[in-house]
Each structure stands twice: as structure tokens, then as C-alpha cells.
Enzyme design. Structure first.
Site, PDB file in Angstrom:
ATOM      1  N   LYS A 101     -30.633 -16.321  81.006  1.00 34.88           N
ATOM      2  CA  LYS A 101     -31.457 -16.123  80.296  1.00 34.88           C
ATOM      3  C   LYS A 101     -30.836 -16.120  78.530  1.00 34.88           C
ATOM      4  O   LYS A 101     -30.127 -15.687  78.766  1.00 34.88           O
ATOM      5  CB  LYS A 101     -32.584 -15.078  80.845  1.00 34.88           C
ATOM      6  CG  LYS A 101     -33.673 -15.333  80.265  1.00 34.88           C
ATOM      7  CD  LYS A 101     -34.627 -14.372  81.071  1.00 34.88           C
ATOM      8  CE  LYS A 101     -34.027 -12.952  80.968  1.00 34.88           C
ATOM      9  NZ  LYS A 101     -35.531 -12.132  81.702  1.00 34.88           N
ATOM     10  N   GLU A 116     -40.587 -17.763  80.543  1.00 31.66           N
ATOM     11  CA  GLU A 116     -41.196 -16.462  80.619  1.00 31.66           C
ATOM     12  C   GLU A 116     -41.756 -15.800  79.514  1.00 31.66           C
ATOM     13  O   GLU A 116     -41.520 -15.888  78.238  1.00 31.66           O
ATOM     14  CB  GLU A 116     -39.831 -15.820  80.617  1.00 31.66           C
ATOM     15  CG  GLU A 116     -40.066 -13.587  81.268  1.00 31.66           C
ATOM     16  CD  GLU A 116     -39.188 -13.208  80.990  1.00 31.66           C
ATOM     17  OE1 GLU A 116     -38.487 -11.843  81.387  1.00 31.66           O
ATOM     18  OE2 GLU A 116     -37.419 -13.799  81.977  1.00 31.66           O
ATOM     19  N   ASP A 154     -41.311  -4.567  87.467  1.00 23.69           N
ATOM     20  CA  ASP A 154     -40.499  -4.013  87.690  1.00 23.69           C
ATOM     21  C   ASP A 154     -40.886  -2.269  88.249  1.00 23.69           C
ATOM     22  O   ASP A 154     -41.257  -1.371  87.329  1.00 23.69           O
ATOM     23  CB  ASP A 154     -39.537  -3.874  86.407  1.00 23.69           C
ATOM     24  CG  ASP A 154     -38.913  -2.853  86.312  1.00 23.69           C
ATOM     25  OD1 ASP A 154     -38.234  -1.764  86.983  1.00 23.69           O
ATOM     26  OD2 ASP A 154     -38.104  -2.749  84.979  1.00 23.69           O
ATOM     27  N   ASP A 210     -36.893 -16.728  77.855  1.00 19.85           N
ATOM     28  CA  ASP A 210     -37.802 -15.948  77.597  1.00 19.85           C
ATOM     29  C   ASP A 210     -38.213 -15.213  75.673  1.00 19.85           C
ATOM     30  O   ASP A 210     -37.777 -15.112  75.373  1.00 19.85           O
ATOM     31  CB  ASP A 210     -37.126 -14.037  78.394  1.00 19.85           C
ATOM     32  CG  ASP A 210     -37.759 -13.044  78.028  1.00 19.85           C
ATOM     33  OD1 ASP A 210     -39.068 -13.305  77.604  1.00 19.85           O
ATOM     34  OD2 ASP A 210     -37.006 -12.195  78.095  1.00 19.85           O
ATOM     35  N   HIS A 242     -38.007  -6.688  87.201  1.00 18.42           N
ATOM     36  CA  HIS A 242     -37.160  -7.152  85.035  1.00 18.42           C
ATOM     37  C   HIS A 242     -36.541  -5.675  85.429  1.00 18.42           C
ATOM     38  O   HIS A 242     -36.580  -5.151  86.663  1.00 18.42           O
ATOM     39  CB  HIS A 242     -38.160  -6.895  84.138  1.00 18.42           C
ATOM     40  CG  HIS A 242     -37.226  -6.471  82.847  1.00 18.42           C
ATOM     41  ND1 HIS A 242     -38.064  -4.676  83.037  1.00 18.42           N
ATOM     42  CD2 HIS A 242     -37.460  -6.409  81.931  1.00 18.42           C
ATOM     43  CE1 HIS A 242     -37.324  -4.471  82.049  1.00 18.42           C
ATOM     44  NE2 HIS A 242     -37.187  -5.854  80.635  1.00 18.42           N
ATOM     45  N   GLU A 272     -43.447  -7.919  83.369  1.00 26.16           N
ATOM     46  CA  GLU A 272     -42.440  -7.230  83.630  1.00 26.16           C
ATOM     47  C   GLU A 272     -43.145  -5.807  82.619  1.00 26.16           C
ATOM     48  O   GLU A 272     -42.930  -4.805  82.729  1.00 26.16           O
ATOM     49  CB  GLU A 272     -41.121  -7.345  82.456  1.00 26.16           C
ATOM     50  CG  GLU A 272     -41.845  -7.401  81.447  1.00 26.16           C
ATOM     51  CD  GLU A 272     -40.290  -8.280  80.301  1.00 26.16           C
ATOM     52  OE1 GLU A 272     -39.580  -7.389  79.692  1.00 26.16           O
ATOM     53  OE2 GLU A 272     -39.915  -9.879  81.252  1.00 26.16           O
ATOM     54  N   GLU A 312     -32.903  -9.136  87.889  1.00 29.36           N
ATOM     55  CA  GLU A 312     -32.313  -9.237  86.695  1.00 29.36           C
ATOM     56  C   GLU A 312     -30.699  -8.863  86.876  1.00 29.36           C
ATOM     57  O   GLU A 312     -30.884  -7.926  87.659  1.00 29.36           O
ATOM     58  CB  GLU A 312     -33.283  -9.156  85.844  1.00 29.36           C
ATOM     59  CG  GLU A 312     -32.918  -9.210  83.992  1.00 29.36           C
ATOM     60  CD  GLU A 312     -33.740  -8.735  82.889  1.00 29.36           C
ATOM     61  OE1 GLU A 312     -34.202 -10.224  82.215  1.00 29.36           O
ATOM     62  OE2 GLU A 312     -34.727  -7.659  83.872  1.00 29.36           O
ATOM     63  N   LYS A 363     -33.223 -15.447  74.975  1.00 30.07           N
ATOM     64  CA  LYS A 363     -34.236 -14.975  74.195  1.00 30.07           C
ATOM     65  C   LYS A 363     -34.682 -16.000  73.451  1.00 30.07           C
ATOM     66  O   LYS A 363     -33.893 -17.362  72.966  1.00 30.07           O
ATOM     67  CB  LYS A 363     -34.124 -14.135  73.564  1.00 30.07           C
ATOM     68  CG  LYS A 363     -33.750 -12.433  73.519  1.00 30.07           C
ATOM     69  CD  LYS A 363     -34.566 -12.781  74.969  1.00 30.07           C
ATOM     70  CE  LYS A 363     -34.808 -11.285  75.773  1.00 30.07           C
ATOM     71  NZ  LYS A 363     -35.689 -11.049  76.946  1.00 30.07           N
ATOM     72  N   ASN A 388     -34.832  -0.670  80.961  1.00 33.83           N
ATOM     73  CA  ASN A 388     -34.345  -0.439  79.163  1.00 33.83           C
ATOM     74  C   ASN A 388     -36.049  -0.945  78.671  1.00 33.83           C
ATOM     75  O   ASN A 388     -36.852  -2.347  79.358  1.00 33.83           O
ATOM     76  CB  ASN A 388     -33.384  -1.671  78.987  1.00 33.83           C
ATOM     77  CG  ASN A 388     -33.974  -3.084  79.371  1.00 33.83           C
ATOM     78  OD1 ASN A 388     -34.869  -3.410  79.213  1.00 33.83           O
ATOM     79  ND2 ASN A 388     -32.915  -3.437  80.761  1.00 33.83           N
TER      80      ASN A 388
END
Length: 390
Positions: A182, A239, A292, A213, A322, A265, A341, A184, A55
Site C-alpha cells: 500500500k 482507501e 481498529d 490510501d 488498521h 479506520e 495491516e 499514500k 499510530n
């Protein structure tokens, strides 16, 4: 017995959601699903390898169908085999995929190649009849550890989502066995984000740790302002404060934030990883790297990245990729990464674990499924097997 790749198929699927982070919303997000069809059979079934991109980057159907898949299919089949001639060699397939490509230009190209590479490794380990994590451990001469740390990623901004809903979300992750969650930040004001963080910390208490993040949103001054706020909280990490290629920002931030930081990531090659280590002042005793493989040319390139990290004194255990997919879970179990993750409620059916796998004390145990293990996740395999139909 020799093996041939007889077809490579791609379909672009929506993984849309009304959620957003500090930079993008996911309302029109897509992902490429790939099937690498071989002429090999195992237990009476044709071996087909599957892959998809993580994603946050869109589907790569054009690049896969028009540029990369044709190169593999046009290659001399013998040139794609291992020395024994009994299985595909992912490095040789990768070389064919990247033939006639100039250095640099990482980004969308790296995502397309990484998606195909995932499917190739799935096929290779299925032909060998073992889980990918066991295959990797054997090839690298290390012991596989099927018990993998996972954390729950969420805490997105969502229309109408108040502090109560955010707290309930985080509590639900703890009930499912996670002990690191986690959320945002950067999509609201510093004051609002501070209130959101305090609400989550009150909710999870001593039962878990919180990571935050920013998804690369901040300029240097804002990143520092957040660092001064965040360092008062007992966070798991801070992050991706700024642009992934702004190594000066990352290096400067270390002067203001003594706790763990995480990034990587959105770096898509071993060269970019090397520059991050050289110039980003990342600290191997506390910081984490989130490269990733599904976005960065695949596992073939990820192995090169791990070699780069080794030369700079970094342990694979500082890598927590990630993406929340089973490919990285296998790499973590096979090559000793620090974990992976996880998206318990998002980006389905691509994220998550095989059916029946539970999170216990923040860890899962890899099942003994050949390949990456996609066949063990019914909702995902339904889409994969549909793509593989004649």
C-alpha cells in the site's frame, strides 16, 4: 482463586518520524503504553497485561491516568470478575471504565479506553494460559485459523523521496514475502500521484497487488477525479478518499469507482460503523472495513461492531483492521477477519510480529504464545517490562 487488578500504569512514548501522508506528518506523534498489573501468577510470574494505542492518534496519558484507570481501581474487585470468579471479565472491566460517560463523544476517549481494553484482554488470556486468538475462538464457538493475511503499508511521502526510492521500498516488501503493498496518495497532485502509482505497478509487476490510501484528504470533486484516474489501474483497493464521517461522499464515490474501496479506520464506535453501512453505500461483495479496536474502545466494542455488521449481511472476512498491531492479528485469527495491516519499517517497536515470525505468500502464522504475544517481540517487551517494574 480470584483475581484483582492492583495497578494500572501508563507512559507516553514518542513514535516520531519525518514521514507524512496526505493529511498529517508524524514528526511529533506519540503513543500511550499501558500495563494492567494483577495479583495473579502464572508459571511463577505475576500476570501483567499490556496495551498501546495505534499510530495516527496521540498518546492518551491524561485521560487514562486521571479518568479511566481510577474508575477501574476504585471498583469492587468482585464486580470485575467473570461468573466463575477466576478471571477478569473484559466486558465488566469495560463497563467500569465507561461508568458516568455520556453517549457519543467518540474520538480521544475511545482511544484511551481501547488502550486499557487491550491490556485487559492480554491479562485475561495469560491467566487462562492460552493465546488470545484461541480464547476468542473458543468463546465464540468457531475454529481459530492461525494463518493470517497481512499486507505491507508504506509509500509515505518523505523529504527527498523520489520514484526510485519508492520503487525500492515496494520491492523490499515483496522480498520479505508480502504480495499486497500500500502507498499514500493525495499529498501531491493527481498527475504526480498517477506517476507514482505507475512506477510502483511497473516495479511489482504481476507478483503483487497495490492498494492506495488518501487518508481522508479529498472533497467530493477531487475524490471523483482520483476515482476516474484510479479505475484504470488493477488496484487492490482505494482507501479513505474523504472525511470518515462524510457518508454521502463515500456513497457517491461508488457510482464512479467499481473496484474495491476501504474505509473505517477513523470510525470509533459500533454506532458509527452502523451509519457507514446504512448511508455509505459500502458493498459487502468487494469493499473492506478497517475499524481498529485499539482506537475504538477496544475488543469489547469491536465485538459489538461485528454483530452490527452481521445484521447487515457483512462477513467478518471483509474486515482488515488498521494499525498493524498484534491485537488485531489475534482478532483476525480468532474471529475470522480478512487479515491485518502491517508496517514492516515504521512505528516500531509497536508494529510487526513476534520475533521469528515470517511473511510467506502474504500470510503469517500466529505463534502459540499466551496472551497477545508481546513477550515474543524483544524490542517491544523491553519497553513493556520496564513500565511494569515496581
Amino acid at each position: 482463586m480470584s483475581v484483582r487488578i492492583i495497578d494500572i500504569r501508563e507512559v507516553t512514548k514518542p513514535i516520531s518520524s519525518p514521514i507524512r501522508n496526505a493529511y498529517i506528518d508524524f514528526s511529533k506523534m506519540t503513543s500511550s503504553l499501558v500495563a494492567v498489573v494483577t495479583d495473579a501468577f502464572r508459571d511463577g510470574k505475576r500476570v501483567i497485561g499490556y496495551g498501546f494505542n495505534s499510530n495516527g492518534r496521540y498518546g492518551q496519558g491524561g485521560l487514562i491516568r486521571e479518568r479511566f484507570a481510577p474508575r477501574i481501581l476504585a471498583a469492587d474487585p468482585a464486580s470485575l470478575l467473570d461468573d466463575a470468579g477466576t478471571n477478569l471479565d473484559p466486558n465488566r472491566v469495560w463497563a467500569a471504565t465507561m461508568s458516568n460517560e455520556k453517549p457519543g463523544g467518540h474520538g480521544e476517549r475511545s482511544v484511551a479506553v481501547g488502550t486499557i481494553d487491550m491490556a485487559v484482554w492480554d491479562a485475561v488470556s495469560k491467566i487462562a494460559g492460552v493465546p488470545l486468538f484461541q480464547l476468542l475462538a473458543e468463546r465464540h464457538g468457531v475454529s481459530a485459523n492461525p494463518r493470517v493475511f497481512v499486507y505491507a503499508a508504506g509509500g509515505y511521502y518523505y523529504p527527498g523521496k523520489d520514484l526510485g526510492a519508492l520503487r525500492a521500498e515496494m520491492r523490499s516488501y515483496l522480498k520479505r514475502g508480502y504480495n499486497v503493498v500500500k502507498m499514500k496518495i493525495g499529498g501531491a497532485s493527481l498527475e504526480e500521484d498517477s506517476a507514482r502509482i505507475e512506477a510502483v505497478l511497473q516495479e511489482i509487476g504481476p507478483d503483487a497487488q497495490l492498494a492506495v490510501d488518501a487518508n481522508g484528504r479529498f472533497d467530493l470533486d477531487t475524490a471523483i477525479a482520483y476515482a476516474k484516474m484510479l479505475r484504470d489501474y488493477p488496484l487492490f483497493w482505494y482507501e479513505e478518499a474523504g472525511d470518515p464521517l462524510d457518508y454521502h461522499l463515500q456513497a457517491t464515490l461508488a457510482e464512479y469507482y467499481p473496484g474495491a474501496m476501504a474505509t473505517g479506520e477513523n470510525l470509533f464506535s459500533h454506532q458509527d460503523a452502523r451509519n457507514l453501512i446504512r448511508y455509505g453505500a459500502m458493498r459487502p461483495d468487494r469493499d473492506y472495513l478497517q475499524f481498529d479496536c485499539a482506537l475504538s474502545y477496544g475488543l469489547v466494542e469491536y465485538e459489538r461492531t461485528l454483530e452490527v455488521l452481521k445484521t447487515f449481511g457483512w462477513s467478518p472476512s471483509r474486515c482488515i483492521p488498521h494499525g498493524g498491531h498484534q491485537m488485531s492479528l489475534n482478532i483476525a485469527a480468532g474471529l475470522g477477519l480478512g487479515g491485518n495491516e502491517s508496517y514492516p519499517d515504521l512505528f516500531q517497536p509497536y508494529g510487526g510480529f513476534p520475533d521469528g515470525v515470517k511473511v510467506i505468500d502474504g500470510h503469517i502464522t500466529m505463534p502459540e504464545l499466551p496472551g497477545i504475544g508481546f513477550e515474543g517481540k524483544a524490542d517491544l517487551y523491553a519497553q513493556m517490562s520496564a513500565l511494569a517494574q515496581p
